[in-house]
Design a protein around this motif. Sequence first.
Motif, mmCIF file in Angstrom:
data_model
loop_
_atom_site.group_PDB
_atom_site.id
_atom_site.type_symbol
_atom_site.label_atom_id
_atom_site.label_comp_id
_atom_site.label_asym_id
_atom_site.label_seq_id
_atom_site.Cartn_x
_atom_site.Cartn_y
_atom_site.Cartn_z
ATOM 1 N N VAL A 138 0.836 -1.199 0.000
ATOM 2 C CA VAL A 138 0.000 0.000 0.000
ATOM 3 C C VAL A 138 0.871 1.249 0.000
ATOM 4 N N LEU A 139 1.936 1.223 0.791
ATOM 5 C CA LEU A 139 2.827 2.381 0.855
ATOM 6 C C LEU A 139 3.465 2.650 -0.502
ATOM 7 N N GLN A 140 3.910 1.594 -1.178
ATOM 8 C CA GLN A 140 4.536 1.769 -2.493
ATOM 9 C C GLN A 140 3.523 2.281 -3.511
ATOM 10 N N ALA A 141 2.306 1.755 -3.451
ATOM 11 C CA ALA A 141 1.280 2.172 -4.403
ATOM 12 C C ALA A 141 0.920 3.644 -4.240
ATOM 13 N N LEU A 142 0.995 4.143 -3.002
ATOM 14 C CA LEU A 142 0.638 5.534 -2.731
ATOM 15 C C LEU A 142 1.853 6.454 -2.669
ATOM 16 N N GLY A 143 3.043 5.894 -2.875
ATOM 17 C CA GLY A 143 4.252 6.702 -2.828
ATOM 18 C C GLY A 143 4.594 7.175 -1.431
ATOM 19 N N ARG A 144 4.279 6.368 -0.446
ATOM 20 C CA ARG A 144 4.558 6.740 0.943
ATOM 21 C C ARG A 144 5.636 5.845 1.526
ATOM 22 N N ASN A 145 6.029 6.162 2.745
ATOM 23 C CA ASN A 145 6.968 5.331 3.474
ATOM 24 C C ASN A 145 6.469 5.169 4.910
ATOM 25 N N LYS A 146 7.276 4.527 5.738
ATOM 26 C CA LYS A 146 6.844 4.277 7.112
ATOM 27 C C LYS A 146 6.568 5.563 7.876
ATOM 28 N N GLU A 147 7.370 6.587 7.598
ATOM 29 C CA GLU A 147 7.227 7.844 8.321
ATOM 30 C C GLU A 147 5.956 8.602 7.916
ATOM 31 N N THR A 148 5.564 8.468 6.650
ATOM 32 C CA THR A 148 4.396 9.215 6.167
ATOM 33 C C THR A 148 3.135 8.357 6.118
ATOM 34 N N ALA A 149 3.218 7.109 6.588
ATOM 35 C CA ALA A 149 2.050 6.230 6.572
ATOM 36 C C ALA A 149 0.971 6.759 7.510
ATOM 37 N N THR A 150 -0.265 6.686 7.050
ATOM 38 C CA THR A 150 -1.393 7.135 7.869
ATOM 39 C C THR A 150 -2.647 6.361 7.462
ATOM 40 N N PRO A 151 -3.507 5.999 8.427
ATOM 41 C CA PRO A 151 -4.706 5.214 8.125
ATOM 42 C C PRO A 151 -5.851 6.064 7.584
ATOM 43 N N ASP A 152 -5.577 6.825 6.530
ATOM 44 C CA ASP A 152 -6.623 7.669 5.966
ATOM 45 C C ASP A 152 -7.470 6.871 4.966
ATOM 46 N N GLN A 153 -8.407 7.546 4.338
ATOM 47 C CA GLN A 153 -9.335 6.863 3.436
ATOM 48 C C GLN A 153 -8.626 6.264 2.230
ATOM 49 N N ARG A 154 -7.648 6.974 1.682
ATOM 50 C CA ARG A 154 -6.926 6.477 0.504
ATOM 51 C C ARG A 154 -6.201 5.173 0.822
ATOM 52 N N ALA A 155 -5.518 5.136 1.963
ATOM 53 C CA ALA A 155 -4.752 3.951 2.334
ATOM 54 C C ALA A 155 -5.668 2.758 2.595
ATOM 55 N N CYS A 156 -6.766 2.994 3.284
ATOM 56 C CA CYS A 156 -7.695 1.906 3.589
ATOM 57 C C CYS A 156 -8.360 1.378 2.324
ATOM 58 N N GLN A 157 -8.711 2.274 1.410
ATOM 59 C CA GLN A 157 -9.321 1.847 0.156
ATOM 60 C C GLN A 157 -8.329 1.069 -0.699
ATOM 61 N N MET A 158 -7.067 1.504 -0.714
ATOM 62 C CA MET A 158 -6.049 0.806 -1.477
ATOM 63 C C MET A 158 -5.829 -0.602 -0.929
ATOM 64 N N ALA A 159 -5.783 -0.737 0.395
ATOM 65 C CA ALA A 159 -5.617 -2.050 1.017
ATOM 66 C C ALA A 159 -6.790 -2.957 0.662
ATOM 67 N N LYS A 160 -7.996 -2.423 0.712
ATOM 68 C CA LYS A 160 -9.188 -3.193 0.370
ATOM 69 C C LYS A 160 -9.150 -3.641 -1.075
ATOM 70 N N GLN A 161 -8.716 -2.753 -1.964
ATOM 71 C CA GLN A 161 -8.645 -3.070 -3.386
ATOM 72 C C GLN A 161 -7.614 -4.177 -3.653
ATOM 73 N N LEU A 162 -6.450 -4.084 -3.019
ATOM 74 C CA LEU A 162 -5.398 -5.089 -3.218
ATOM 75 C C LEU A 162 -5.841 -6.449 -2.695
ATOM 76 N N ASN A 163 -6.517 -6.478 -1.564
ATOM 77 C CA ASN A 163 -7.011 -7.750 -1.016
ATOM 78 C C ASN A 163 -8.067 -8.361 -1.932
ATOM 79 N N LYS A 164 -8.881 -7.509 -2.535
ATOM 80 C CA LYS A 164 -9.921 -7.981 -3.441
ATOM 81 C C LYS A 164 -9.297 -8.559 -4.708
ATOM 82 N N GLU A 165 -8.273 -7.892 -5.243
ATOM 83 C CA GLU A 165 -7.596 -8.397 -6.448
ATOM 84 C C GLU A 165 -6.914 -9.719 -6.194
ATOM 85 N N LYS A 166 -6.356 -9.880 -4.994
ATOM 86 C CA LYS A 166 -5.651 -11.108 -4.661
ATOM 87 C C LYS A 166 -6.595 -12.300 -4.568
ATOM 88 N N SER A 167 -7.816 -12.038 -4.060
ATOM 89 C CA SER A 167 -8.783 -13.113 -3.911
ATOM 90 C C SER A 167 -9.467 -13.440 -5.225
#
Length: 263
Positions: A234-263
Motif C-alpha cells: 500500500v505504501l509503495q502504491a501511494l508513494g509513501r513510506n513508514k514515516e508518512t504512513a497514515t490510516p486515511d481513506q486512501r490507504a484503507c481503500q487501497m488495502a481493500k482493493q489489493l485484497n480484493k484483487e488477490k482473492s
Amino acid sequence: MARRGYVQLANGFYLNRKVRRLRRTMPSAVSAFVVMLSYCGDNLTDGYVDDDTAEFVLDITTQELDALQQVGLIESVDGGYVIHDYLEHNRSRQQVMAKRKRERERYSAESLPAESAQTAGRIETESGQTPEHQNTRTQKKEKEEYSSSFSKEIGVSDFELVGEKAHANADIIRNYPKLDLSDAWGAFMQHHHGETRTIADWTRLWKGWCQRRANMSGIPPSKPHIHTWQCEHVLQALGRNKETATPDQRACQMAKQLNKEKS
C-alpha cells in the motif's frame, strides 16, 4: 568450506529502486541481501533461508530483515524467508544436481583425444562456416526447439531441466517452505517413471503432488499476506513510506482493493 559455484546478480542491481531505497534508509541491508544470496547458492536452498540461519549463521539483524521485507527483496514465510524471484535468475537444486551428475558421467567415460587449437581453428563446415558461426546457428536452433517444446510431450527427467520446473519450485517454497522438495521430487519421479506429458501438464501435476504431500504430512501452508494501510504494498502504491504512513481513506481503500484483487 564453500562449494564451487555462483549466484547471479543482475548488472542493473545498483539501479534497482528497492536497492537504492535501502542504500538511503539502511545500507547494511544491501550487504545482508547479498550474503543471503551467497548462502542460498552455496547450500542449494532454492532461495529459502530459515530464521536461525539468518540470525545466528549469517548475522543478519531483525532490522535488516524488516527493511528487506519492506522493499520486497525477500518474503516472510513460515520458519524463515524466501528471496523474491530467486529461481528466476538462478538454477534450482534439482538442476544443479542433474548437471553435476551429467558431468560425473562425462568425465568417467573414455574421452577422445582433443584436437589442437590450431587445427580446430581451420575447421570449416561443408557450407564454409567456421565453428563460431556453427555455434551461433546451434544456439538459434536450440531456442527454436525450446519454444516448440511446450506442445511436445517429454519425460519426467526432462521436465526437471526446464525453466517452468524452477518457477513451480519457487511457488511451492513460498507456499510450503517446510516441505522437503528433494524427497518430494524423488517420489514424484518414481511414480511417473516412463510417462510422457507436456510441460504444462508436468507443472500442474508437480504442484498438485507437493500440495497433497504437504497436507498428508501435516505441513500447513504459509499464512497469506493481508494488505493493510501500513503494509509495504500500500505504501509503495501511494508513494509513501513508514514515516508518512497514515490510516486515511486512501490507504484503507487501497488495502481493500489489493485484497480484493488477490482473492
